[in-house]
Write an enzyme that holds these catalytic residues in place. Sequence first.
Site, mmCIF file in Angstrom:
data_model
loop_
_atom_site.group_PDB
_atom_site.id
_atom_site.type_symbol
_atom_site.label_atom_id
_atom_site.label_comp_id
_atom_site.label_asym_id
_atom_site.label_seq_id
_atom_site.Cartn_x
_atom_site.Cartn_y
_atom_site.Cartn_z
ATOM 1 N N ASP A 1 0.847 -1.194 0.000
ATOM 2 C CA ASP A 1 0.000 0.000 0.000
ATOM 3 C C ASP A 1 0.882 1.244 0.000
ATOM 4 O O ASP A 1 1.918 1.273 0.664
ATOM 5 C CB ASP A 1 -0.919 0.018 1.231
ATOM 6 C CG ASP A 1 -2.144 0.896 1.018
ATOM 7 O OD1 ASP A 1 -3.210 0.348 0.714
ATOM 8 O OD2 ASP A 1 -2.022 2.127 1.144
ATOM 9 N N ASP B 1 5.008 1.408 -5.762
ATOM 10 C CA ASP B 1 3.951 1.823 -6.688
ATOM 11 C C ASP B 1 3.735 0.700 -7.689
ATOM 12 O O ASP B 1 4.609 0.402 -8.509
ATOM 13 C CB ASP B 1 4.394 3.102 -7.404
ATOM 14 C CG ASP B 1 3.397 3.587 -8.454
ATOM 15 O OD1 ASP B 1 2.339 2.951 -8.629
ATOM 16 O OD2 ASP B 1 3.700 4.615 -9.105
ATOM 17 N N ASN C 1 -5.463 -5.467 -6.301
ATOM 18 C CA ASN C 1 -6.617 -4.790 -5.714
ATOM 19 C C ASN C 1 -6.496 -3.268 -5.702
ATOM 20 O O ASN C 1 -7.493 -2.565 -5.596
ATOM 21 C CB ASN C 1 -6.804 -5.310 -4.279
ATOM 22 C CG ASN C 1 -7.820 -4.524 -3.485
ATOM 23 O OD1 ASN C 1 -9.029 -4.673 -3.658
ATOM 24 N ND2 ASN C 1 -7.334 -3.647 -2.606
ATOM 25 N N TYR D 1 -12.689 4.915 -14.910
ATOM 26 C CA TYR D 1 -12.691 3.740 -14.027
ATOM 27 C C TYR D 1 -13.344 2.545 -14.710
ATOM 28 O O TYR D 1 -12.814 1.419 -14.669
ATOM 29 C CB TYR D 1 -13.436 4.116 -12.752
ATOM 30 C CG TYR D 1 -13.646 3.016 -11.749
ATOM 31 C CD1 TYR D 1 -12.600 2.552 -10.956
ATOM 32 C CD2 TYR D 1 -14.911 2.468 -11.557
ATOM 33 C CE1 TYR D 1 -12.803 1.563 -10.006
ATOM 34 C CE2 TYR D 1 -15.125 1.481 -10.609
ATOM 35 C CZ TYR D 1 -14.069 1.029 -9.835
ATOM 36 O OH TYR D 1 -14.281 0.049 -8.896
ATOM 37 N N LYS E 1 -11.519 -0.967 -15.613
ATOM 38 C CA LYS E 1 -12.012 -2.207 -15.006
ATOM 39 C C LYS E 1 -12.474 -3.207 -16.072
ATOM 40 O O LYS E 1 -12.337 -4.426 -15.895
ATOM 41 C CB LYS E 1 -13.148 -1.895 -14.038
ATOM 42 C CG LYS E 1 -12.688 -1.228 -12.745
ATOM 43 C CD LYS E 1 -11.702 -2.079 -11.981
ATOM 44 C CE LYS E 1 -11.449 -1.575 -10.583
ATOM 45 N NZ LYS E 1 -10.416 -2.377 -9.874
ATOM 46 N N THR F 1 -16.605 0.960 0.934
ATOM 47 C CA THR F 1 -15.216 1.384 1.018
ATOM 48 C C THR F 1 -15.168 2.908 1.004
ATOM 49 O O THR F 1 -16.195 3.577 0.854
ATOM 50 C CB THR F 1 -14.398 0.850 -0.175
ATOM 51 O OG1 THR F 1 -14.851 1.497 -1.381
ATOM 52 C CG2 THR F 1 -14.560 -0.660 -0.329
#
Length: 305
Positions: A38, A73, A100, A171, A175, A205
Amino acid sequence: MSGLVDGRIVIVTGAGRGIGREHALAFAAEGAKVVVNDLGAGADGKDTGEHPAEQVVAEIKAAGGDAVVNGDDVASWEGAQNLIKTAIDTFGGLDVLVNNAGFLRDRMLVSMGEDEWDAVTRVHLKGHFAPLHHAAAYWRAESKAGRTRQARIINTTSGAGLQGSVGQGNYAAAKAGIAEMTIQAAAEMGGYGITANAIAPAARTRMTVGAGGAMAEAMAAPEGGFDVMDPANISPMVVWLGSTESGDVTGRVFEVEGGSVTVAEGWRHGPAWDKGARIDPKELGPVVKDLLGKAETPTPVYGAR
């Protein structure tokens, strides 16, 4: 009692918060050694100065598990390579890659800037491909050396990528690309002992709550009973896909929400017409209308009126 993934070495990207955090904890609870990746970025991808991956690793170790932090990254070629190297150097190999990581910069296509398009497609699409590439290169080398691993790639697409989502063109496109890349990877990499599958999760989230309006309201935690939108609900499917039990499942996309799992059925050949010769454009009107009349109605785009 042994866990479902005892001794397996797992990388989870974007694992400091939300769904990724739950994946890391769930894998560790079932016996895996986890690389918790992360950057500590916010929901828009900007640096927050926080270090949530360290908190996740501390939680895993406090529960008796084994984990290590990685802050690379994933959309950087060198960063993705170092991520895979972290698993190998720390734990002696790699068995499962869970892609993810991601963030949002929502805007209607007509208002979207080049930077907003590039940033989102970079972290989602390239941020899946780069770790996948380096992990697959490692697994291919292992296979050629006679050490074929029961390797698993688990990518993260979304309902936006499968059906579209108004105001999220960058996005949704990224995806959708991830879903197709998963199918591609499954077809190309099976000979090296690698399976590739994807999930399209629906859970609460920072990104969904931050969306506001009806979506945020739908994602709110209930006062009692089963919390359908708890991000921890997504992880059991991911852990199973990362196990040796899932070896005959590859090239699939699963929608996961609450206690439900749905197999997504993507592009496939539908009704057809063949003249047997070159088509005159003037004759296509009734042909297309007839074909559409026989075809299934597409699932509506999220947010469409």
